[in-house]
Design an enzyme around this catalytic site. Structure first.
Site, PDB file in Angstrom:
ATOM      1  N   LYS A  96       0.861  -1.187   0.000  1.00  0.00           N
ATOM      2  CA  LYS A  96       0.000   0.000   0.000  1.00  0.00           C
ATOM      3  C   LYS A  96       0.892   1.229   0.000  1.00  0.00           C
ATOM      4  O   LYS A  96       1.675   1.439   0.923  1.00  0.00           O
ATOM      5  CB  LYS A  96      -0.917  -0.019   1.220  1.00  0.00           C
ATOM      6  CG  LYS A  96      -1.787   1.236   1.311  1.00  0.00           C
ATOM      7  CD  LYS A  96      -2.799   1.133   2.436  1.00  0.00           C
ATOM      8  CE  LYS A  96      -3.592   2.418   2.549  1.00  0.00           C
ATOM      9  NZ  LYS A  96      -4.622   2.344   3.589  1.00  0.00           N
ATOM     10  N   LYS A 133      -2.025  -1.588  -3.938  1.00  0.00           N
ATOM     11  CA  LYS A 133      -2.920  -0.434  -3.883  1.00  0.00           C
ATOM     12  C   LYS A 133      -2.125   0.856  -3.942  1.00  0.00           C
ATOM     13  O   LYS A 133      -1.146   0.976  -3.202  1.00  0.00           O
ATOM     14  CB  LYS A 133      -3.710  -0.505  -2.569  1.00  0.00           C
ATOM     15  CG  LYS A 133      -4.609   0.680  -2.308  1.00  0.00           C
ATOM     16  CD  LYS A 133      -5.157   0.605  -0.925  1.00  0.00           C
ATOM     17  CE  LYS A 133      -5.917   1.893  -0.648  1.00  0.00           C
ATOM     18  NZ  LYS A 133      -6.406   1.968   0.690  1.00  0.00           N
TER      19      LYS A 133
HETATM   20  C1  PBG Z   1      -7.642   3.084   5.488  1.00  0.00           C
HETATM   21  C2  PBG Z   1      -7.863   3.038   4.039  1.00  0.00           C
HETATM   22  C3  PBG Z   1      -7.696   4.047   3.076  1.00  0.00           C
HETATM   23  C4  PBG Z   1      -8.155   3.524   1.873  1.00  0.00           C
HETATM   24  C5  PBG Z   1      -8.543   2.221   2.118  1.00  0.00           C
HETATM   25  N1  PBG Z   1      -8.346   1.937   3.455  1.00  0.00           N
HETATM   26  C6  PBG Z   1      -7.245   5.439   3.225  1.00  0.00           C
HETATM   27  C7  PBG Z   1      -5.858   5.780   3.498  1.00  0.00           C
HETATM   28  O1  PBG Z   1      -4.966   4.970   3.675  1.00  0.00           O
HETATM   29  O2  PBG Z   1      -5.671   6.984   3.593  1.00  0.00           O
HETATM   30  C8  PBG Z   1      -8.211   4.258   0.564  1.00  0.00           C
HETATM   31  C9  PBG Z   1      -9.220   3.782  -0.397  1.00  0.00           C
HETATM   32  C10 PBG Z   1      -9.504   4.684  -1.520  1.00  0.00           C
HETATM   33  O3  PBG Z   1      -8.876   5.738  -1.727  1.00  0.00           O
HETATM   34  O4  PBG Z   1     -10.422   4.334  -2.276  1.00  0.00           O
HETATM   35  N2  PBG Z   1      -6.326   3.072   5.899  1.00  0.00           N
END
Ligand code: PBG
Length: 330
Positions: free
Chosen positions: A201, A254
Site C-alpha cells: 500500500k 494499492k
Molecule cells: C484506510 C484506508 C484508506 C483507503 C482504504 N483503506 C485510506 C488511506 O490509507 O488513507 C483508501 C481507499 C480509496 O482511496 O479508495 N487506511
C-alpha cells in the site's frame, strides 16, 4: 513470415472475432464493491467527491447489498464511519460498533450470498486520523507507534470476525499486523476467517476522495512513515513475502493503475490470490473528466479494469463494480 502474409488486422475484423481471441476477461465475479456505513437511520447520502457512491446507515445497507449480489458481484468491503472519534480509535473495536452492526444487517439481508470483507484500520476512528496509536498520547507530529497498535488491530479483526465477516483486510501498514491478527483470530477459534492483506500500500495522492468520504485525513503530518514510497517496486515484493509468511491468505497492491508493474511482478513471484484496489482518486478522476466531456466514462472504466486484470490481478476492489457488472451483463 511477415507482411503481406501476416496481417494482425485479420483477427480484429468483427466483435465476434475480437472477443474470440481476447486474452484477458473481465467478469463481475472479479469485483469487490466498497461500501461506507454511517450512523443514523434511513441514510443514503451521496459522497460529493465520489459521485454514485453513498454513505448508508445500517438499516439501508441490506437493500444495497441485495442489489450488489443480484449483479453477480461476490463481495463487498466495509468501511465504518463512527459516531465519534477518539485518540485510540475505540469505535473500531467496539463489538457493537458500526461495522459489526452492518455485518449483521447484511447477513440478514443476503445470507451467505455475499462475502463480507472488512477493512481493518484505525484511521476512520482516531481523532488524529492516523492508522495507529500516537506514541506518548496525541502530541503534534508524534510518531505512529507500531507495536502498541498491533493489539488494537487484532481486537478490531476479532470483533469483525465474531460478527460474521468472512475476510478481514488490514490496511494500516503496521509491521507484523498480519501475524498479530492471525494469532488473535486463531486464539478465538476463528481460524476460518481469511486475511486479505493490503501488503503493498503506497503513500498515494489518489486516496484524496476517500479521506473526504471517510473523514479520515490525518490531522497532522502524513502517512509516509508507514505507507510505501511510490518509487519502490522491490520493496513491494518484500512486503508481500512478509505478509504471506505471517499468514495472509490473499495479498493486495494499492492503488492499481499507477502500479501495474507492481501487480505484474507480484503475479509472477507469488502464487496466492492477488487483489488490486482501484482507489477513490482513480475512480473520481475518470468520473470528473467524463462530466467535463473530456473522456468517455464507460470506455475509460472498462479499459482501466481490464488493464488491472491484464497486469495480473485476480480480484479488483472498485467503486465501478456495479456499473461495470451492469455493462458486462448486456
Ligand atoms: C484506510 C484506508 C484508506 C483507503 C482504504 N483503506 C485510506 C488511506 O490509507 O488513507 C483508501 C481507499 C480509496 O482511496 O479508495 N487506511
Amino acid at each position: 513470415m511477415s507482411f503481406p502474409v501476416t496481417r494482425p488486422r485479420r483477427l480484429r475484423q468483427s466483435e465476434l472475432l475480437r472477443s474470440f481471441v481476447q486474452e484477458t476477461r473481465l467478469s463481475p465475479s472479479n469485483f469487490i464493491y466498497p461500501l461506507f456505513v454511517c450512523p443514523g437511520s434511513g441514510v443514503k447520502r451521496e459522497i460529493a467527491s465520489m459521485p454514485g457512491n453513498f454513505h448508508f446507515s445500517v438499516d439501508r445497507i441490506g437493500e444495497e447489498c441485495r442489489e450488489v449480489a443480484a449483479l453477480g458481484i461476490p463481495a463487498v468491503i466495509l468501511f465504518g464511519i463512527p459516531e465519534k472519534k477518539d485518540e485510540t480509535g475505540s469505535g473500531a473495536y467496539d463489538e457493537r460498533g458500526i461495522v459489526p452492526q452492518a455485518i449483521r444487517a447484511i447477513r440478514e439481508a443476503v445470507g451467505k450470498k455475499l462475502l463480507i470483507v472488512c477493512d481493518v484500520c484505525l484511521c476512520e476512528y482516531t481523532s488524529h486520523g492516523h492508522c495507529g496509536l500516537i506514541k506518548g498520547g496525541v502530541v503534534k507530529d508524534g510518531e505512529v507507534d507500531n507495536d502498541s497498535t498491533l493489539k488494537l488491530l487484532a481486537r478490531v479483526a476479532v470483533s469483525y470476525a465474531r460478527a460474521g465477516a468472512d475476510i478481514v483486510a488490514p490496511s494500516d501498514m503496521m509491521d507484523g499486523r498480519v501475524a498479530a491478527i492471525r494469532q488473535a483470530l486463531d486464539d478465538e477459534s476463528l481460524s476460518n476467517t481469511a486475511i486479505l492483506a493490503y501488503s503493498a500500500k503506497y503513500a498515494s495522492a489518489f486516496y484524496g476522495p476517500f479521506r473526504d468520504a471517510a473523514d479520515s485525513a490525518p490531522q497532522f503530518g502524513d502517512r509516509r512513515s508507514y505507507q510505501m514510497d511510490p518509487a519502490n517496486q522491490r520493496e513491494a515484493l518484500r512486503e508481500i513475502a512478509l505478509d504471506i509468511e505471517e499468514g495472509a491468505d490473499m495479498v493486495m497492491v494499492k492503488p492499481a493503475l499507477p502500479y501495474l508493474d507492481v501487480i505484474c511482478r507480484a503475479r509472477q513471484e507469488f502464487n496466492c490470490p492477488l487483489a488490486a484496489y482501484q482507489v477513490s482518486g482513480e475512480f473520481s478522476m475518470i468520473v470528473a473528466a467524463a462530466k467535463l466531456g473530456w473522456i468517455d466514462q464507460e470506455r475509460a472504466m472498462m479499459e482501466s479494469l481490464i488493464a488491472i486484470r491484464r497486469a495480473g490481478a485476480d480480484v479488483i476492489l472498485t467503486y465501478f463494480a456495479k456499473d461495470a457488472a451492469r455493462l458486462l451483463a448486456c
